[in-house]
Design a protein around this motif. Structure first.
Motif, PDB file in Angstrom:
ATOM      1  N   GLU A  35      71.871  20.015  27.919  1.00  0.00           N
ATOM      2  CA  GLU A  35      71.600  18.576  27.855  1.00  0.00           C
ATOM      3  C   GLU A  35      72.767  17.828  27.231  1.00  0.00           C
ATOM      4  OE1 GLU A  35      67.961  18.567  25.701  1.00  0.00           O
ATOM      5  OE2 GLU A  35      66.707  19.009  27.456  1.00  0.00           O
ATOM      6  N   TRP A  36      73.395  18.442  26.229  1.00  0.00           N
ATOM      7  CA  TRP A  36      74.570  17.836  25.599  1.00  0.00           C
ATOM      8  C   TRP A  36      75.758  17.864  26.563  1.00  0.00           C
ATOM      9  CZ3 TRP A  36      78.036  20.227  21.291  1.00  0.00           C
ATOM     10  CH2 TRP A  36      78.863  19.230  20.747  1.00  0.00           C
ATOM     11  N   ALA A  37      75.963  19.006  27.219  1.00  0.00           N
ATOM     12  CA  ALA A  37      77.071  19.127  28.171  1.00  0.00           C
ATOM     13  C   ALA A  37      76.944  18.098  29.287  1.00  0.00           C
ATOM     14  CB  ALA A  37      77.104  20.541  28.753  1.00  0.00           C
ATOM     15  N   GLU A  38      75.744  17.822  29.689  1.00  0.00           N
ATOM     16  CA  GLU A  38      75.485  16.810  30.718  1.00  0.00           C
ATOM     17  C   GLU A  38      76.089  15.459  30.317  1.00  0.00           C
ATOM     18  OE1 GLU A  38      73.241  15.653  34.312  1.00  0.00           O
ATOM     19  OE2 GLU A  38      73.009  17.588  33.312  1.00  0.00           O
ATOM     20  N   LEU A  39      76.060  15.155  29.035  1.00  0.00           N
ATOM     21  CA  LEU A  39      76.512  13.860  28.538  1.00  0.00           C
ATOM     22  C   LEU A  39      78.017  13.793  28.311  1.00  0.00           C
ATOM     23  CD1 LEU A  39      73.703  13.238  25.884  1.00  0.00           C
ATOM     24  CD2 LEU A  39      73.830  12.294  28.207  1.00  0.00           C
ATOM     25  N   ILE A  40      78.636  14.915  27.940  1.00  0.00           N
ATOM     26  CA  ILE A  40      80.040  14.870  27.501  1.00  0.00           C
ATOM     27  C   ILE A  40      81.018  15.510  28.484  1.00  0.00           C
ATOM     28  CG2 ILE A  40      79.416  14.789  25.058  1.00  0.00           C
ATOM     29  CD1 ILE A  40      80.000  17.764  24.859  1.00  0.00           C
ATOM     30  N   ALA A  41      80.528  16.074  29.582  1.00  0.00           N
ATOM     31  CA  ALA A  41      81.430  16.649  30.579  1.00  0.00           C
ATOM     32  C   ALA A  41      82.116  15.535  31.357  1.00  0.00           C
ATOM     33  CB  ALA A  41      80.662  17.557  31.528  1.00  0.00           C
ATOM     34  N   ALA A  42      83.424  15.664  31.552  1.00  0.00           N
ATOM     35  CA  ALA A  42      84.172  14.687  32.333  1.00  0.00           C
ATOM     36  C   ALA A  42      83.793  14.812  33.806  1.00  0.00           C
ATOM     37  CB  ALA A  42      85.667  14.932  32.158  1.00  0.00           C
ATOM     38  N   PRO A  43      83.914  13.746  34.577  1.00  0.00           N
ATOM     39  CA  PRO A  43      83.680  13.860  36.021  1.00  0.00           C
ATOM     40  C   PRO A  43      84.573  14.933  36.636  1.00  0.00           C
ATOM     41  CG  PRO A  43      83.849  11.561  35.375  1.00  0.00           C
ATOM     42  CD  PRO A  43      84.242  12.369  34.169  1.00  0.00           C
ATOM     43  N   GLY A  44      83.959  15.850  37.361  1.00  0.00           N
ATOM     44  CA  GLY A  44      84.708  16.969  37.929  1.00  0.00           C
ATOM     45  C   GLY A  44      84.936  18.106  36.965  1.00  0.00           C
ATOM     46  N   GLY A  45      84.439  17.960  35.741  1.00  0.00           N
ATOM     47  CA  GLY A  45      84.626  19.001  34.736  1.00  0.00           C
ATOM     48  C   GLY A  45      83.812  20.255  35.044  1.00  0.00           C
ATOM     49  N   ILE A  46      84.178  21.330  34.364  1.00  0.00           N
ATOM     50  CA  ILE A  46      83.540  22.634  34.558  1.00  0.00           C
ATOM     51  C   ILE A  46      82.733  22.992  33.314  1.00  0.00           C
ATOM     52  CG2 ILE A  46      83.950  25.124  34.807  1.00  0.00           C
ATOM     53  CD1 ILE A  46      84.354  23.555  37.350  1.00  0.00           C
ATOM     54  N   VAL A  47      81.501  23.421  33.525  1.00  0.00           N
ATOM     55  CA  VAL A  47      80.669  23.951  32.444  1.00  0.00           C
ATOM     56  C   VAL A  47      80.429  25.427  32.734  1.00  0.00           C
ATOM     57  CG1 VAL A  47      78.443  23.838  31.261  1.00  0.00           C
ATOM     58  CG2 VAL A  47      79.559  21.728  32.030  1.00  0.00           C
ATOM     59  N   VAL A  48      80.771  26.275  31.785  1.00  0.00           N
ATOM     60  CA  VAL A  48      80.610  27.725  31.928  1.00  0.00           C
ATOM     61  C   VAL A  48      79.415  28.152  31.089  1.00  0.00           C
ATOM     62  CG1 VAL A  48      81.731  29.967  31.709  1.00  0.00           C
ATOM     63  CG2 VAL A  48      83.113  27.916  32.159  1.00  0.00           C
ATOM     64  N   LEU A  49      78.457  28.757  31.746  1.00  0.00           N
ATOM     65  CA  LEU A  49      77.235  29.202  31.073  1.00  0.00           C
ATOM     66  C   LEU A  49      77.301  30.715  30.916  1.00  0.00           C
ATOM     67  CD1 LEU A  49      74.588  28.136  29.920  1.00  0.00           C
ATOM     68  CD2 LEU A  49      73.570  28.353  32.185  1.00  0.00           C
ATOM     69  N   ASP A  50      77.605  31.142  29.701  1.00  0.00           N
ATOM     70  CA  ASP A  50      77.830  32.564  29.442  1.00  0.00           C
ATOM     71  C   ASP A  50      76.522  33.354  29.446  1.00  0.00           C
ATOM     72  OD1 ASP A  50      79.848  34.631  28.657  1.00  0.00           O
ATOM     73  OD2 ASP A  50      78.513  34.825  26.941  1.00  0.00           O
ATOM     74  N   ASP A  51      76.609  34.608  29.900  1.00  0.00           N
ATOM     75  CA  ASP A  51      75.478  35.549  29.928  1.00  0.00           C
ATOM     76  C   ASP A  51      74.341  35.073  30.816  1.00  0.00           C
ATOM     77  OD1 ASP A  51      76.637  37.509  28.320  1.00  0.00           O
ATOM     78  OD2 ASP A  51      76.106  36.448  26.499  1.00  0.00           O
ATOM     79  N   TYR A  52      74.684  34.318  31.851  1.00  0.00           N
ATOM     80  CA  TYR A  52      73.708  33.899  32.847  1.00  0.00           C
ATOM     81  C   TYR A  52      73.332  35.100  33.716  1.00  0.00           C
ATOM     82  CZ  TYR A  52      71.793  31.444  36.930  1.00  0.00           C
ATOM     83  OH  TYR A  52      70.997  31.013  37.960  1.00  0.00           O
ATOM     84  N   GLY A  53      72.045  35.392  33.797  1.00  0.00           N
ATOM     85  CA  GLY A  53      71.600  36.534  34.585  1.00  0.00           C
ATOM     86  C   GLY A  53      71.671  37.858  33.861  1.00  0.00           C
TER      87      GLY A  53
ATOM     88  N   ARG B  27      84.975  12.289  23.127  1.00  0.00           N
ATOM     89  CA  ARG B  27      85.800  12.421  24.326  1.00  0.00           C
ATOM     90  C   ARG B  27      85.007  13.107  25.422  1.00  0.00           C
ATOM     91  NH1 ARG B  27      90.141  16.069  21.239  1.00  0.00           N
ATOM     92  NH2 ARG B  27      89.643  14.405  19.755  1.00  0.00           N
ATOM     93  N   ARG B  28      85.568  13.128  26.620  1.00  0.00           N
ATOM     94  CA  ARG B  28      84.945  13.824  27.747  1.00  0.00           C
ATOM     95  C   ARG B  28      85.749  15.092  28.023  1.00  0.00           C
ATOM     96  NH1 ARG B  28      81.683  11.503  26.040  1.00  0.00           N
ATOM     97  NH2 ARG B  28      80.445   9.761  26.833  1.00  0.00           N
ATOM     98  N   TYR B  29      85.032  16.175  28.221  1.00  0.00           N
ATOM     99  CA  TYR B  29      85.657  17.497  28.306  1.00  0.00           C
ATOM    100  C   TYR B  29      85.762  17.979  29.753  1.00  0.00           C
ATOM    101  CZ  TYR B  29      84.909  17.531  23.283  1.00  0.00           C
ATOM    102  OH  TYR B  29      84.929  17.211  21.941  1.00  0.00           O
ATOM    103  N   GLY B  30      86.947  18.453  30.100  1.00  0.00           N
ATOM    104  CA  GLY B  30      87.162  19.015  31.429  1.00  0.00           C
ATOM    105  C   GLY B  30      86.627  20.419  31.566  1.00  0.00           C
ATOM    106  N   VAL B  31      86.528  21.129  30.439  1.00  0.00           N
ATOM    107  CA  VAL B  31      85.962  22.487  30.409  1.00  0.00           C
ATOM    108  C   VAL B  31      85.044  22.596  29.196  1.00  0.00           C
ATOM    109  CG1 VAL B  31      86.425  24.959  30.150  1.00  0.00           C
ATOM    110  CG2 VAL B  31      87.937  23.548  31.570  1.00  0.00           C
TER     111      VAL B  31
END
Length: 306
Positions: free
Chosen positions: A252-270, A231-235
């Motif tokens: 790279e995986w999130a790039e493939l399975i994120a729905a259009p307009g979906g949000i990817v949260v990258l934890d502990d960035y910075g 499936r494609r994930y909105g979050v």
């Protein structure tokens, strides 16, 4: 020179003044003593109340305290507002997120990983950015620990009218696994297992506790990816392997399975403790990506899939 008589007359005349001064000094001293005693009682009562609050909010048993300062909350509200353009809703969501964190950690088994600003920032921001359409919102969490953050996220989404479908990928190996760390001792003493995760998800209400799809394994395993990529994930919350290689693979995986307009949260960035997270995103973005940086809240980056 003054005569003896005039000196005696002066002393006699000043006696009422001296007596009045003595009376006022006595009254002031008595009042001061009373004020000091009242202050002591107030301090004792405040310490008594703070002890109970400390039992609920200090770091004992969770590794991170839940006692934010006013400045920390104001900073968080500003960051959420800047990333989401949500106005006053940013403050509302931060407040409700904090209440959920305290409540669920008090009732749940185990803990949420991360400091208060980090956790509340994600919980407050995701519902404001999540895509809304007629279809069910699918949420993927890569790395869940005890499942309490996922439970809180389901509650935050539900209160905005979204009853999401949750998928979790985690090794669930009994202890938290993180490359670069050794002899890690879980501060709660709670094992990282599926039964613990499901018990905590039940606190989130809705269908997340019973219908959540939990896949034990590593996000980099081909079998896991094949199964979860149905499936494609909105979050998508990327909070698993924090090494450069691990984060790069998850992006790279999130790039493939994120729905259009979906949000990817990258934890502990910075976060200086995990430099691989930012380095991995920088490398991923440099190669061309449909994930656009929206901004950062505390130590989480928020990306939008094109």
């Amino acid at each position: 020179m003054p005569s003896l008589l005039s000196n005696r007359l002066t002393k006699w005349a000043l006696r009422p003044v001296a007596a009045l001064v003595d009376q006022r000094i006595t009254r002031s001293t008595s009042k001061l003593r009373g004020d000091l005693e009242a202050t002591r009682k107030d301090l004792a009562e405040l310490r008594r109340k703070q002890y109970g609050i400390g039992m609920l909010l200090d770091r004992t048993g969770r590794g991170q305290h839940r006692m934010p300062t006013p400045d920390q909350i104001e900073t968080l509200v500003g960051e959420v507002g800047a990333v989401t353009d949500a106005g006053e809703r940013a403050r509302r969501n931060v407040t409700v997120a904090y209440r959920n964190v305290v409540a669920l950690e008090a009732l749940g088994v185990g803990r949420m990983a991360g400091g208060t600003s980090n956790v509340c920032g994600k919980l407050a921001t995701i519902p404001l950015l999540a895509p809304r359409d007629d279809e069910a919102l699918d949420v993927l969490e890569i790395g869940t620990l005890h499942g309490l953050f996922a439970a809180a996220l389901m509650r935050m989404l539900h209160r905005t009218g979204i009853e999401a479908r949750l998928t979790i990928v985690d090794p669930l190996a009994g202890t938290q696994l993180q490359p670069g760390t050794t002899d890690y001792e879980e501060p709660t003493g709670t094992p990282v297992r599926e039964d613990v995760v499901r018990a905590n998800l039940a606190l989130g209400g809705g269908r997340s506790g019973t219908e959540a799809r939990i896949r034990q394994g590593f996000s980099g395993d081909p079998e896991v990816r094949s199964e979860i990529s149905d499936r494609r994930y909105g979050v998508i919350v990327v909070d698993g392997d924090h090494s450069f290689e691990g984060v790069l693979a998850d992006l790279e995986w999130a790039e493939l399975i994120a729905a259009p307009g979906g949000i990817v949260v990258l934890d502990d960035y910075g976060d200086g403790r995990w430099p691989g997270v930012k380095d991995a995103f920088d490398k991923h973005a440099a190669g061309g990506s449909r994930l656009t940086m929206l901004g950062r809240v505390a130590t989480s980056a928020f990306l939008r899939a094109g």
